[in-house]
Write a protein that holds these residues in place. Structure first.
Motif, mmCIF file in Angstrom:
data_model
loop_
_atom_site.group_PDB
_atom_site.id
_atom_site.type_symbol
_atom_site.label_atom_id
_atom_site.label_comp_id
_atom_site.label_asym_id
_atom_site.label_seq_id
_atom_site.Cartn_x
_atom_site.Cartn_y
_atom_site.Cartn_z
ATOM 1 N N LYS A 64 0.842 -1.191 0.079
ATOM 2 C CA LYS A 64 0.028 -0.044 -0.018
ATOM 3 C C LYS A 64 0.821 1.238 -0.002
ATOM 4 C CE LYS A 64 -3.642 -1.977 2.369
ATOM 5 N NZ LYS A 64 -4.771 -1.759 3.797
ATOM 6 N N GLY A 67 -2.349 4.406 1.604
ATOM 7 C CA GLY A 67 -3.550 3.695 1.664
ATOM 8 C C GLY A 67 -4.305 2.918 0.872
ATOM 9 N N GLU A 68 -3.512 2.989 -0.430
ATOM 10 C CA GLU A 68 -4.348 2.464 -1.565
ATOM 11 C C GLU A 68 -3.454 1.312 -1.899
ATOM 12 O OE1 GLU A 68 -4.832 5.201 -4.930
ATOM 13 O OE2 GLU A 68 -5.451 6.669 -3.591
ATOM 14 N N MET A 70 -1.388 -1.112 -3.911
ATOM 15 C CA MET A 70 -0.665 -1.046 -5.270
ATOM 16 C C MET A 70 -0.444 -2.135 -6.215
ATOM 17 S SD MET A 70 0.008 2.214 -6.021
ATOM 18 C CE MET A 70 -1.327 2.908 -5.399
ATOM 19 N N ARG A 78 1.467 5.105 -9.626
ATOM 20 C CA ARG A 78 1.693 4.880 -8.245
ATOM 21 C C ARG A 78 2.113 6.147 -7.444
ATOM 22 N NH1 ARG A 78 4.249 -1.106 -6.987
ATOM 23 N NH2 ARG A 78 2.959 -2.272 -8.221
#
Length: 357
Positions: A64, A67-68, A70, A78
């Motif tokens: 992550k 918080g996302e 990848m 990214r």
């Protein structure tokens, strides 16, 4: 409630066919932290960095950024900026064109891109070089351009892949100060790969020591120096390297008889099982030199080296020990000296597992 980590790696695995390059990597990096990945060649540090950038795909685990997740996200999406060892500048473009390249790809208006480039140039001291080409720059100036090209994007993280390896020793010292100062000014999140433990110790808030694809230990630089979890970390962190001597815990459980081509026993300041085999670690800078009669260890000196501010002694026999004396010394090769060390400075490792006791 704790803040969301800027970078979070959970159970990361990476295979190249049958070769297991990264093994169950877990790492949490808060926003604004400078983290160094350090270890010998082939330990997996560059593979981990390239996986973060999306240049390598991971085999398992969750990655992550801000918080996302990848996993499977291509590098361009990214929002991280990578600074390479080789600078990777466009030779046919000026410094200004190199800096604004990513903005021009995004069709940022020319005036806006120039303003951004001027601000970055001021931050890293390139104002007088904007119309030069890479071939007209020194190694340190090229590295500044590479960093500027990363900064101008305002990424979520900066990834440095041994950026100082091509520079001479004096310039490396200067540039590592510049990179750290720049990190602080930007409030950036930085992940920095190096094989040089001095770079890692002096630049990073948090050091991750890697070996054979695993994290051997992580913590603040001084935590790793003061409390190495394994013999490998003890020997890797610190310069000159830690001395290692085999020994056996004495019958009282409070001292260790050392296996030396001389004489030696060390009080350890705590109890251990009598008769237990151990490996003793002594940092060269923690060993005190004095008269042989009052010392814990007595050994002949084989080599004396002086830098002016420090004197390095190497003892004869097996194993050789390195001792560092601050300042100058009148000790000469062939002389027998006494060596002492405070019990709190003695590191003890299990010879079978290499873990600290």
């Amino acid at each position: 409630m704790s803040a969301q980590p800027q970078i979070e790696l959970v159970d990361i695995d990476k295979h190249y066919g049958s070769f297991h390059a990264l093994k169950n990597i877990n790492l949490s990096i808060p926003k604004g932290q400078f983290v160094a990945l350090v270890g010998p060649s082939g330990c997996g540090k560059s593979t981990l960095l390239r996986s973060l950038a999306g240049l390598e795909s991971i085999t398992g685990g969750t990655m992550k950024i801000a918080g996302e997740v990848m996993n499977g996200v291509p590098p361009r999406k990214r929002d991280v900026a990578m600074v390479f060892q080789s600078y990777a500048l466009y030779p046919h473009m000026t410094v200004e064109q190199n800096l604004t390249y990513s903005l021009r790809l995004k069709r940022v208006p020319k005036a806006e891109a120039k303003k951004a480039a001027d601000e970055v140039a001021k931050t890293i001291g390139l104002q007088q070089l904007m119309h030069r080409y890479p071939r007209e720059l020194s190694g340190g100036q090229r590295q500044r351009v590479a960093m500027g090209r990363a900064i101008i994007r305002h990424p979520k993280a900066f990834l440095f892949d041994e950026p100082l390896s091509n520079l001479d020793a004096a310039l490396r010292v200067h540039m590592r100060k510049e990179i750290r100062a720049l990190h602080d000014r930007l409030g950036a999140t930085s992940v920095y790969v190096t094989h040089d433990q001095i770079e890692a110790m002096t630049m990073a808030d948090h050091v991750v020591v890697m070996r054979d694809g695993v994290i051997e230990q992580q913590g603040s630089p001084l935590e790793l120096y003061d409390r190495p979890a394994t013999r490998f970390v003890g020997g890797f962190i610190g310069s000159p390297a830690m001395n290692f001597i085999s020994g056996t815990v004495a019958a009282d459980g409070q001292s260790i008889a050392l296996e030396l081509d001389g004489s030696g026993a060390l009080p350890i300041g705590r109890g251990l099982e009598p008769g237990r085999k151990v490996t003793v670690g002594l940092r060269p800078e923690h060993v005190e030199v004095g008269p042989a009669a009052a010392a814990q260890i007595t050994l002949p000196v084989a080599v004396v080296e002086s830098t002016g501010s420090l004197t390095y002694l190497t003892t004869g026999g097996d194993p050789e020990l390195t001792v560092v004396i601050t300042g100058r010394s009148d000790i000469r090769a062939g002389q027998t000296v006494g060596l002492s060390i405070a019990p709190g400075r003695v590191h003890i490792f299990d010879p079978e597992t290499d873990r600290a006791l």
